[in-house]
Scaffold this motif. Structure first.
Motif, PDB file in Angstrom:
ATOM      1  N   LEU A 159       5.227  -0.679   5.490  1.00  0.00           N
ATOM      2  CA  LEU A 159       4.441  -1.858   5.156  1.00  0.00           C
ATOM      3  C   LEU A 159       3.542  -1.638   3.945  1.00  0.00           C
ATOM      4  O   LEU A 159       2.789  -2.528   3.560  1.00  0.00           O
ATOM      5  CB  LEU A 159       3.581  -2.284   6.354  1.00  0.00           C
ATOM      6  N   SER A 160       3.620  -0.449   3.358  1.00  0.00           N
ATOM      7  CA  SER A 160       2.777  -0.169   2.191  1.00  0.00           C
ATOM      8  C   SER A 160       2.963  -1.213   1.100  1.00  0.00           C
ATOM      9  O   SER A 160       2.009  -1.618   0.442  1.00  0.00           O
ATOM     10  CB  SER A 160       3.111   1.199   1.593  1.00  0.00           C
ATOM     11  N   ALA A 161       4.211  -1.643   0.927  1.00  0.00           N
ATOM     12  CA  ALA A 161       4.484  -2.601  -0.153  1.00  0.00           C
ATOM     13  C   ALA A 161       3.799  -3.934   0.086  1.00  0.00           C
ATOM     14  O   ALA A 161       3.593  -4.709  -0.837  1.00  0.00           O
ATOM     15  CB  ALA A 161       5.983  -2.814  -0.287  1.00  0.00           C
ATOM     16  N   MET A 162       3.458  -4.214   1.341  1.00  0.00           N
ATOM     17  CA  MET A 162       2.869  -5.515   1.661  1.00  0.00           C
ATOM     18  C   MET A 162       1.343  -5.486   1.673  1.00  0.00           C
ATOM     19  O   MET A 162       0.719  -6.495   1.966  1.00  0.00           O
ATOM     20  CB  MET A 162       3.380  -6.018   3.025  1.00  0.00           C
ATOM     21  N   GLN A 163       0.777  -4.331   1.353  1.00  0.00           N
ATOM     22  CA  GLN A 163      -0.685  -4.288   1.287  1.00  0.00           C
ATOM     23  C   GLN A 163      -1.162  -5.196   0.167  1.00  0.00           C
ATOM     24  O   GLN A 163      -0.436  -5.492  -0.771  1.00  0.00           O
ATOM     25  CB  GLN A 163      -1.161  -2.852   1.030  1.00  0.00           C
ATOM     26  N   TYR A 164      -2.392  -5.569   0.236  1.00  0.00           N
ATOM     27  CA  TYR A 164      -2.937  -6.497  -0.753  1.00  0.00           C
ATOM     28  C   TYR A 164      -2.915  -5.886  -2.137  1.00  0.00           C
ATOM     29  O   TYR A 164      -3.318  -4.740  -2.350  1.00  0.00           O
ATOM     30  CB  TYR A 164      -4.380  -6.877  -0.393  1.00  0.00           C
ATOM     31  N   SER A 165      -2.411  -6.646  -3.066  1.00  0.00           N
ATOM     32  CA  SER A 165      -2.383  -6.190  -4.447  1.00  0.00           C
ATOM     33  C   SER A 165      -2.372  -7.411  -5.332  1.00  0.00           C
ATOM     34  O   SER A 165      -1.906  -8.466  -4.930  1.00  0.00           O
ATOM     35  CB  SER A 165      -1.129  -5.362  -4.703  1.00  0.00           C
ATOM     36  N   GLN A 166      -2.869  -7.255  -6.524  1.00  0.00           N
ATOM     37  CA  GLN A 166      -2.794  -8.373  -7.457  1.00  0.00           C
ATOM     38  C   GLN A 166      -1.457  -8.397  -8.181  1.00  0.00           C
ATOM     39  O   GLN A 166      -1.159  -9.318  -8.929  1.00  0.00           O
ATOM     40  CB  GLN A 166      -3.937  -8.296  -8.461  1.00  0.00           C
ATOM     41  N   LYS A 167      -0.670  -7.365  -7.938  1.00  0.00           N
ATOM     42  CA  LYS A 167       0.687  -7.391  -8.449  1.00  0.00           C
ATOM     43  C   LYS A 167       1.550  -8.080  -7.391  1.00  0.00           C
ATOM     44  O   LYS A 167       1.089  -8.420  -6.340  1.00  0.00           O
ATOM     45  CB  LYS A 167       1.209  -5.975  -8.688  1.00  0.00           C
ATOM     46  N   LEU A 168       2.782  -8.242  -7.656  1.00  0.00           N
ATOM     47  CA  LEU A 168       3.671  -8.886  -6.695  1.00  0.00           C
ATOM     48  C   LEU A 168       3.791  -8.028  -5.435  1.00  0.00           C
ATOM     49  O   LEU A 168       3.679  -8.503  -4.316  1.00  0.00           O
ATOM     50  CB  LEU A 168       5.046  -9.098  -7.336  1.00  0.00           C
TER      51      LEU A 168
ATOM     52  N   PRO B  60      -1.091 -12.047  20.610  1.00  0.00           N
ATOM     53  CA  PRO B  60      -2.274 -11.192  20.405  1.00  0.00           C
ATOM     54  C   PRO B  60      -1.946  -9.737  20.118  1.00  0.00           C
ATOM     55  O   PRO B  60      -2.737  -9.042  19.504  1.00  0.00           O
ATOM     56  CB  PRO B  60      -3.038 -11.313  21.725  1.00  0.00           C
ATOM     57  N   ALA B  61      -0.761  -9.293  20.594  1.00  0.00           N
ATOM     58  CA  ALA B  61      -0.420  -7.888  20.373  1.00  0.00           C
ATOM     59  C   ALA B  61       0.495  -7.710  19.172  1.00  0.00           C
ATOM     60  O   ALA B  61       1.099  -6.657  18.990  1.00  0.00           O
ATOM     61  CB  ALA B  61       0.260  -7.329  21.615  1.00  0.00           C
ATOM     62  N   ASN B  62       0.577  -8.724  18.331  1.00  0.00           N
ATOM     63  CA  ASN B  62       1.487  -8.660  17.178  1.00  0.00           C
ATOM     64  C   ASN B  62       1.212  -7.420  16.336  1.00  0.00           C
ATOM     65  O   ASN B  62       0.071  -7.147  15.951  1.00  0.00           O
ATOM     66  CB  ASN B  62       1.327  -9.927  16.333  1.00  0.00           C
ATOM     67  N   LYS B  63       2.264  -6.696  16.048  1.00  0.00           N
ATOM     68  CA  LYS B  63       2.089  -5.405  15.380  1.00  0.00           C
ATOM     69  C   LYS B  63       1.691  -5.534  13.908  1.00  0.00           C
ATOM     70  O   LYS B  63       1.317  -4.534  13.283  1.00  0.00           O
ATOM     71  CB  LYS B  63       3.353  -4.565  15.513  1.00  0.00           C
ATOM     72  N   TYR B  64       1.764  -6.734  13.362  1.00  0.00           N
ATOM     73  CA  TYR B  64       1.406  -6.892  11.951  1.00  0.00           C
ATOM     74  C   TYR B  64      -0.050  -7.323  11.764  1.00  0.00           C
ATOM     75  O   TYR B  64      -0.518  -7.439  10.635  1.00  0.00           O
ATOM     76  CB  TYR B  64       2.340  -7.908  11.273  1.00  0.00           C
ATOM     77  N   LEU B  65      -0.736  -7.533  12.861  1.00  0.00           N
ATOM     78  CA  LEU B  65      -2.133  -7.947  12.727  1.00  0.00           C
ATOM     79  C   LEU B  65      -2.987  -6.940  11.969  1.00  0.00           C
ATOM     80  O   LEU B  65      -3.789  -7.324  11.127  1.00  0.00           O
ATOM     81  CB  LEU B  65      -2.737  -8.237  14.109  1.00  0.00           C
ATOM     82  N   PRO B  66      -2.834  -5.627  12.231  1.00  0.00           N
ATOM     83  CA  PRO B  66      -3.636  -4.676  11.448  1.00  0.00           C
ATOM     84  C   PRO B  66      -3.391  -4.810   9.946  1.00  0.00           C
ATOM     85  O   PRO B  66      -4.334  -4.750   9.150  1.00  0.00           O
ATOM     86  CB  PRO B  66      -3.190  -3.305  11.958  1.00  0.00           C
TER      87      PRO B  66
END
Lengths: 277, 805
Positions: free
Chosen positions: B58-67, B316-322
Motif C-alpha cells: 500500500l506504499s504507493a497509495m500513501q498521500y502524495s502530491q504526485k500521482l 469497522p474492521a476494514n483493513k484499509y482504514l489505517p
C-alpha cells in the motif's frame, strides 16, 4: 511517438507510442509521422547509438505508415536541440536523409533558434516547422499567456529570411496555469471556458478564481487559487496569420497543433479564417 | 562612467531571472537560470509516518502530491518472486531460485524456443531449472514452459525493431495458443499446470478477443479465483480487463485490488475515480460498495472524511482504514504545517493578524483547522470501537496538531512501548512530538529527555531511513521532528540550537541554507547562522564547539563536522558590519590572520584591492583616499572605514567634513549590493534579491534575511549612504567642484535605490528611473571641471543633466 533516454538501459527508448485504432480513421488524407526526441537523448547517445537511432526511427516511421496503409513520403522530427547538442542532432538528421533519401524531412524549430541561427544552426532538412507556441514561462504569474501571444512572438523577428523553407505551426490548444498565492502549481486541463462552473468565478479576461475546494483530475484546487486561461486568443492568431507572409515569405501552408475535437470546435472560426475558403 | 551607465541600465531593466550566485555549497540540484525544479513532495512537510506493517504494497497509495507515492518494490513480495517460489516448490526445492528467475524473466522467448525446438540445451548449461525441466519425468512442465514462452514471444518486440510497435499482436498465433491452453487446462494434469494453463488462456483471450470465448473465460476464472496461487491474482486482473462493461470491469478490479497483494498497484492504477463513484452508487454488493469508496478515498487529494466515515460505518474492521487515516493526517500536516515549517508558500504566521478571514491563505488555514477538529472527533469514534496501537498514536498526533497536548500526553504515557519495531518507532516519534509541544524545551531536563528519545530512535535499525528525507521522502519521522523542533527553538530566539538542529534535520526548506558536507565547505558551516544569528550567537556557537563535557542534548545537536574557528569569526565580523558597527567588526577580524580572505572561500575574487572610499568603478573619476590594499582583506577595508570616520571626527572645516563624509558615503555604497565590496556584507549575490522568503522557489537564490540583526535597508536600499551623500552635499556648499561630485553620487545612489522598486521595474511606459538630481547637476554645476570630465566619459549622464533625453 517520443524517444527518451533510458537511464536504466543507457540508450534511447521509445515511449508514448501512438495507439492506432482500426479501422484507420484517417482515410483519404496524407499523413506525416512526427517523432519527438528528447534533447537528453541527443546529448547522451554516442555515435553508434545515433546510428542505431537512425535505423530505429525509420523502422518506427515505416511501421506506422505500413499500419496506415500508406508509404513513408515525409517524416518530421521534433527536438528542442541546444547549442551543445546541435552538431549531434544535425548529424542524426543527415543520417536519416542518407538512409532514406527519397523521404522528405522536416524538423521543428522554436522561435529562439529561428532568430539566433548563428548560435543554434540550421537543421539540415528539407523544411522547418516553426513552432509558434510555448513561447514564455508558464510559471511566471505575471505572464499573460505562456503558450502564445502575438506580442511574445514579435520578439523573435529576424532580419532576412531563414536559410531553409519554413511552415508555421499555430497553436490551437490550451490549458489553465494553476497558481496558489502566485506560486505555480501545475497545469489544469479543462475546456476553454470555465464561465458558469460553480467552483470558480472569472476575475479578469483570462483569470478565474477558485471559490471552493475542488478536486479536478486528481488535483486539489483550493479556495483562492487562480486559474489562468492559456488558450491562445483568436485575435492574436489572426494577427500572426496576417503577418505570416512577411515572416515566412513563400509559405503557403500552415500546420495546426494539436488535434483535439473540442479544441477544433473552439477554434473552428479561426481555422477557417486562416486556411481561407 | 560608461560602466556606471551600463550597470544602472541593467539593474533598472526587468531582466530574466538569471542568477549571479557565487555560492558553491550546492547540495541540492537546481536549475539556477530558470528556478529550481522541485518535486511536489519536496514542498510537503510530514511528521506522521505511514503504517505499512501488514501491507507494504500500500506504499504507493500513501498521500502524495504526485500521482503515486514513491515506493520501493523490494519492500514486498512481487508477483515475479511469488511465481518463482511456486515453481521452486514444484521442483521440491531442488532447483535454485535464481535459475528459475533467470529463465522466466531474463531469457528471451526466441532463445528458449530455439533450444526447445532443437532439443539442444547447451546454451543453458549450468541452469538447474533447465536441467529439471528437461528431465523426462518433467516433460509436461517443459511443454507448459515452452507454451508460455511462445505466448510471450507474440508480445515481445524488443528484437524486432521499433516499427513493430505499430503492428498488432500476432492474433492468429495467439488464437491457436489460446486453444492449446484451454485444451490442456481441461486435461488431467497436475493442478499446478492446470492453473497456469488456465491463466495463459485468459491472457490469450484478452489479446485475441473472441466473444464466443466468454463461457470458457467464466469457467476458467471461477477455478482460478478460488485458489491461492499467483495465477489467481493474475486471473483477476485479466478477467477484469476482459469485461466489456465498464462497471463490471471496475467490480473485478476492485476485488483484485483487495485480494491480490501483488496486483494492488496495477488494479489501483486501472481504476478511475469517476468509475469508482458510479460503482459505489449503483452496486448492490455491500462489500464492493465499501471497497469502491475506500479506493476512491485513496485517490482523493482533498478531504476524504465522508469516505472514511462510510467505510468505518459499514465495515469497522476494514483493513484499509489505517491507510485512509494516515493519508488524511498527512494531508492535514501538509495543509497546516508545510507553509509554516518549510516556507515554500507564503505562510500565515507573519500576516495572520493583518489579513482578514477573506484572505484565501487565512481562510483555508481556518477551514483546515476546523477540519482537523472534525477528523479528530471521527477518529475518537473509531478508537472507541477498537483501540489499537496505531489508532492511539494517530489520535495522540491529532491532539498535538490541535494543541491539546495534555490529551496527547495522557494517551502516550499510558501506553506500553510497542514491541513491533515499526510501531515502536511511531510511538517514540509521537512521544518526541508531544514533548516538543507540551514541555518547556528550554529546560535542561526536557532537553535531555529529547536527547534520550532521539538516541533511542537512532538505534532502531531502519531509523536512518526515516532520518534521511532522501530515502523515501517525505516519509515523516525524526528529520521532520528535528526541523519542527528547530523552528520552535528559533521562535524562542535560541538560534544556535535552532541552527544545529536545522542542519541535523537535513530537510530542504525555502531558504538558501545548506548544511556542511565536508571540511572544505565554507559556506555550509555558516549558512543558517548568516541568516538568523547575531554576533553574540556566534560566541555561543564557538563556546559550544569547544565545550568538552557536553550534556546529552548538546551531544545530540553537536555537528559531525565543525568549521574552523576562523570561519565563525569572519561571520561574526560580517554580522557587525551589517549593524554598521565597524569597530566591533574589527575586533572580530583581529582574530583572523591577515591573509585569511586571500585564501578562504571566494573572498579574493570579490573583495576590493582599491579603497572602499573610491567609486572609480562607477564614475570613472578618481575619488576617495586613493588607498590600495595589500591583499584581499575585510580587515583592511574596515580599517579604512574606521580611519575615514576618525578623519571626519577630527575635521575642522566644512570642506574637509564634506570630503570625508563623501568618502564615507562612497564606502557605504561600496559595501552594498551595488558596490565593489559587497562581499564584506554578504556571501553571495543573485539578481533576485531582495525578495526573501515568501516568494515561490526562492531557495535557490541567495538573499540577506531581513531579521533583527541584518540591516537590509543599507545593503539593498542604501539608507545610510543616501543620508551621508545628502550631508556631504550640504557641507560642500560653496565648493562647486566638491558639490558637483556629491550631487552626482547622490544621483547614483538615488537611482540604485529605485533598483528594487517593483513599481519602477514593472513600468514599461516610462523606462528606467532617472534621478532628478542629474538635472540639478546640469542646472547648477555644468560649468565645473568635474562635470566636463564626466560628460565626456558618460554621455547619458550629460544627456540627463541637460535634459536632452
Amino acid at each position: 511517438m517520443d524517444v527518451v533516454w533510458s537511464g536504466e538501459k543507457q540508450q534511447p527508448t521509445p515511449t508514448a507510442i501512438t495507439a492506432l485504432s482500426t479501422p484507420n480513421p484517417i482515410t483519404g488524407k496524407s499523413l506525416i509521422p512526427v517523432i519527438f526526441i528528447n534533447n537528453e537523448v541527443i546529448d547522451k547517445a554516442d555515435s553508434t547509438q545515433l546510428q542505431e537511432l537512425t535505423i530505429n526511427l525509420l523502422s518506427a516511421a515505416h511501421g506506422f505508415m505500413d499500419k496506415m496503409g500508406k508509404p513513408l513520403a515525409e517524416l518530421q522530427i521534433d527536438c528542442d536541440w541546444t547549442a551543445k547538442t546541435r552538431d549531434k542532432y544535425f548529424l542524426l538528421l543527415q543520417q536519416l536523409k542518407q538512409s532514406s533519401p527519397a523521404t522528405t524531412y522536416a524538423a521543428t524549430i522554436r522561435l529562439y533558434p529561428y532568430k539566433y541561427e548563428r548560435q543554434m544552426g540550421v537543421p539540415p532538412v528539407d523544411y522547418g516547422a516553426l513552432m509558434f507556441y510555448n513561447l514564455t514561462s508558464i510559471k511566471n504569474p505575471e505572464e499573460e499567456n505562456s503558450i502564445f501571444t502575438y506580442k511574445a512572438s514579435s520578439q523573435y523577428r529576424r532580419s532576412g529570411p531563414y536559410p531553409i523553407p519554413l511552415k508555421a505551426i499555430l497553436p490551437i490548444f490550451g490549458w489553465y496555469a494553476w497558481f496558489r498565492n502566485n506560486d505555480y502549481k501545475g497545469i489544469v486541463y479543462e475546456s476553454p471556458d470555465l464561465t458558469g462552473l460553480p467552483f470558480c468565478t472569472r476575475i479578469s479576461k483570462t483569470k478565474f478564481r477558485v471559490l471552493k475546494d475542488t478536486v479536478i483530475n486528481g488535483l486539489y484546487l483550493r479556495n483562492g487559487d487562480i486559474l489562468r486561461n492559456e488558450f491562445p486568443d483568436t485575435k492574436d492568431l489572426s494577427a500572426l496569420n496576417k503577418n505570416l507572409d512577411n515572416l515566412l515569405p513563400g509559405n503557403n501552408e500552415v500546420i495546426f497543433y494539436h488535434w483535439n475535437e473540442s479544441f477544433l470546435q473552439h477554434y473552428s472560426t479561426a481555422i477557417k479564417e486562416i486556411t481561407g475558403p | 562612467m560608461k560602466a556606471f551607465c551600463n550597470t544602472i541600465a541593467q539593474l533598472l531593466k526587468k531582466l530574466p531571472a538569471l542568477s549571479l550566485s557565487f555560492i558553491l555549497a550546492f547540495v541540492f540540484s537546481a536549475a539556477l537560470a530558470c528556478g529550481p525544479g522541485l518535486f511536489e513532495d519536496d514542498a510537503r512537510f510530514c511528521l506522521f509516518r505511514p503504517s505499512t506493517i501488514n501491507y507494504p504494497q500500500l506504499s504507493a497509495m500513501q498521500y502524495s502530491q504526485k500521482l503515486f507515492h514513491y515506493f520501493n518494490r523490494e519492500d514486498f513480495e512481487s508477483e515475479n518472486t511469488i511465481n518463482c517460489k511456486e515453481w521452486q516448490q514444484v521442483t521440491d526445492k531442488t532447483v535454485s531460485y535464481n535459475d528459475i528467475f533467470n529463465l522466466q524473466y531474463h531469457t528471451s522467448p526466441d532463445s528458449f524456443l530455439a533450444a526447445y525446438q532443437a532439443q539442444k540445451w547447451e546454451n543453458f548449461n549450468g541452469n538447474s531449472f533447465v536441467k529439471w525441466l528437461t528431465a523426462k519425468k518433467n516433460r509436461r512442465f517443459l511443454e507448459y514452459f515452452a507454451t508460455a514462452k511462445a505466448i510471450e514471444r507474440t508480445q515481445d518486440i524488443t528484437d524486432k525493431g521499433w516499427g513493430h510497435y505499430f503492428h498488432k499482436v500476432e492474433t492468429s498465433t495467439l488464437d491457436s495458443l489460446k486453444q492449446v491452453c484451454y485444451t490442456r487446462y481441461k486435461k488431467k494434469l497436475p493442478a499446478f499446470l492446470r492453473l497456469r494453463y488456465g491463466f495463459q488462456f485468459l491472457k490469450c483471450a484478452y489479446y485475441a478477443v473472441d466473444p464466443n470465448d466468454q463461457p470458457k473465460i467464466d469457467e476458467v476464472f471461477k477455478t482460478l479465483a478460488s485458489n491461492s496461487s499467483i495465477t489467481s491474482q493474475w486471473a483477476y486482473i485479466y478477467y477484469a480487463l476482459l469485461q466489456q462493461e465498464n462497471l463490471q470491469q471496475a467490480h473485478y478490479l476492485v476485488k483484485a485490488f483487495d485480494i491480490c497483494d501483488a496486483k494492488k498497484y496495477r488494479a489501483f492504477s486501472l481504476l478511475s475515480v469517476a468509475t469508482l463513484d458510479t460503482l459505489a452508487q449503483t452496486t448492490g454488493d455491500h462489500y464492493i460498495r465499501v471497497m469502491a469508496r475506500a479506493i476512491a478515498a485513496m485517490k482523493n487529494p482533498g478531504r476524504s472524511l465522508q469516505d472514511i466515515q462510510f467505510v468505518f460505518d459499514n465495515d469497522p474492521a476494514n483493513k484499509y482504514l489505517p491507510l485512509l487515516i494516515t493519508r488524511e493526517i498527512n494531508k492535514l500536516e501538509d495543509w497546516l504545517y508545510s507553509p509554516e515549517v518549510l516556507y515554500f508558500q507564503p505562510f500565515l504566521a507573519e500576516n495572520y493578524f493583518t489579513t482578514t478571514v477573506d484572505d484565501p491563505v487565512r481562510y483555508n488555514f481556518e477551514y483546515d483547522k476546523k477540519y482537523l477538529e472534525e477528523f479528530l472527533e471521527q477518529l475518537l469514534r473509531i478508537q472507541r470501537f477498537k483501540s489499537t496501537t496505531f489508532l492511539n498514536i494517530a489520535v495522540a498526533h491529532l491532539y498535538n496538531m490541535s494543541h491539546q497536548h495534555s490529551s496527547a500526553r495522557d494517551i502516550l504515557f499510558n501506553m506500553e512501548e510497542p514491541v513491533v519495531k515499526e510501531e515502536r518507532i511511531s510511538f517514540l516519534l509521537e512521544k518526541l512530538f508531544t514533548i516538543v509541544n507540551s514541555k518547556p524545551i528550554q529546560a535542561d531536563e526536557v532537553k535531555n529527555e529529547i536527547a534520550a528519545l532521539v538516541e533511542k530512535l537512532g538505534k532502531l535499525d531502519d531509523a536512518e531511513r526515516y532520518y534521511s528525507p532522501y530515502y523515501s521522502y517525505p516519509a515523516g519521522g525524526i528529520s521532520s521532528v528535528l526541523l519542527y523542533l528547530s523552528r520552535k527553538y528559533q521562535a524562542l530566539g535560541q538560534t544556535v540550537i535552532a541552527g544545529l538542529l536545522y542542519e541535523k534535520a537535513g530537510i530542504r526548506t525555502n531558504e538558501y541554507i545548506y548544511p556542511p558536507y565536508g571540511e572544505s565547505n565554507f559556506y555550509g558551516f555558516i549558512s543558517y547562522f548568516e541568516k538568523y544569528a547575531g554576533p553574540e550567537d556566534i560566541d555561543e556557537l564557538l563556546k559550544l564547539k569547544h565545550k568538552t563535557n557536553k550534556t546529552p542534548f548538546e551531544q545530540m545537536i553537536n555537528p559531525a563536522i565543525w568549521g574552523q574557528d576562523e570561519i565563525y569569526y569572519d561571520l561574526k565580523g560580517t554580522l557587525y558590519i551589517r549593524r554598521s558597527d565597524f569597530a566591533s567588526a574589527m575586533e572580530a577580524f583581529r582574530k583572523l590572520p591577515d591573509n585569511f580572505w586571500d585564501t578562504a572561500y571566494e573572498f579574493k575574487a570579490y573583495l576590493p584591492l582599491t579603497s572602499v572610499s573610491d567609486v572609480e568603478q562607477i564614475i570613472s573619476f578618481p575619488t576617495g583616499n586613493q588607498k590600495k590594499y595589500t591583499v584581499a582583506s575585510k580587515k583592511q577595508v574596515v580599517a579604512d572605514v574606521l580611519q575615514i570616520e576618525t578623519l571626519l571626527q577630527q575635521a575642522k572645516t566644512n570642506q574637509q567634513k564634506a570630503l570625508y563624509t563623501l568618502w564615507l558615503a562612497n564606502a557605504r555604497l561600496n559595501i552594498s549590493y551595488f558596490g565593489k565590496a559587497w562581499m564584506l556584507y554578504a556571501y553571495g549575490k543573485t539578481s533576485n534579491e531582495p525578495s526573501g522568503p515568501g516568494d515561490s522557489y526562492h531557495f535557490a537564490y541567495y538573499y540577506i534575511n531581513p531579521n533583527n540583526t541584518n540591516n537590509t535597508e543599507n545593503y539593498y536600499y542604501l539608507k545610510d549612504a543616501r543620508r551621508l551623500y545628502e550631508q556631504a552635499l550640504q557641507l560642500a556648499k560653496g565648493d562647486n567642484e566638491l558639490s558637483a561630485r556629491c550631487l552626482l553620487m547622490l544621483s547614483v545612489c538615488d537611482e540604485y535605490q529605485h533598483a528594487f522598486d517593483p513599481a519602477e521595474s514593472n513600468s514599461t511606459s516610462t523606462g528606467p528611473y532617472r534621478s532628478p538630481f542629474k538635472k540639478e547637476l546640469g542646472r547648477l554645476y555644468s560649468k565645473t571641471k568635474f562635470f566636463e570630465t564626466v560628460a565626456v566619459s558618460c554621455p547619458d549622464v550629460k544627456a540627463d543633466a541637460i535634459g536632452s533625453r
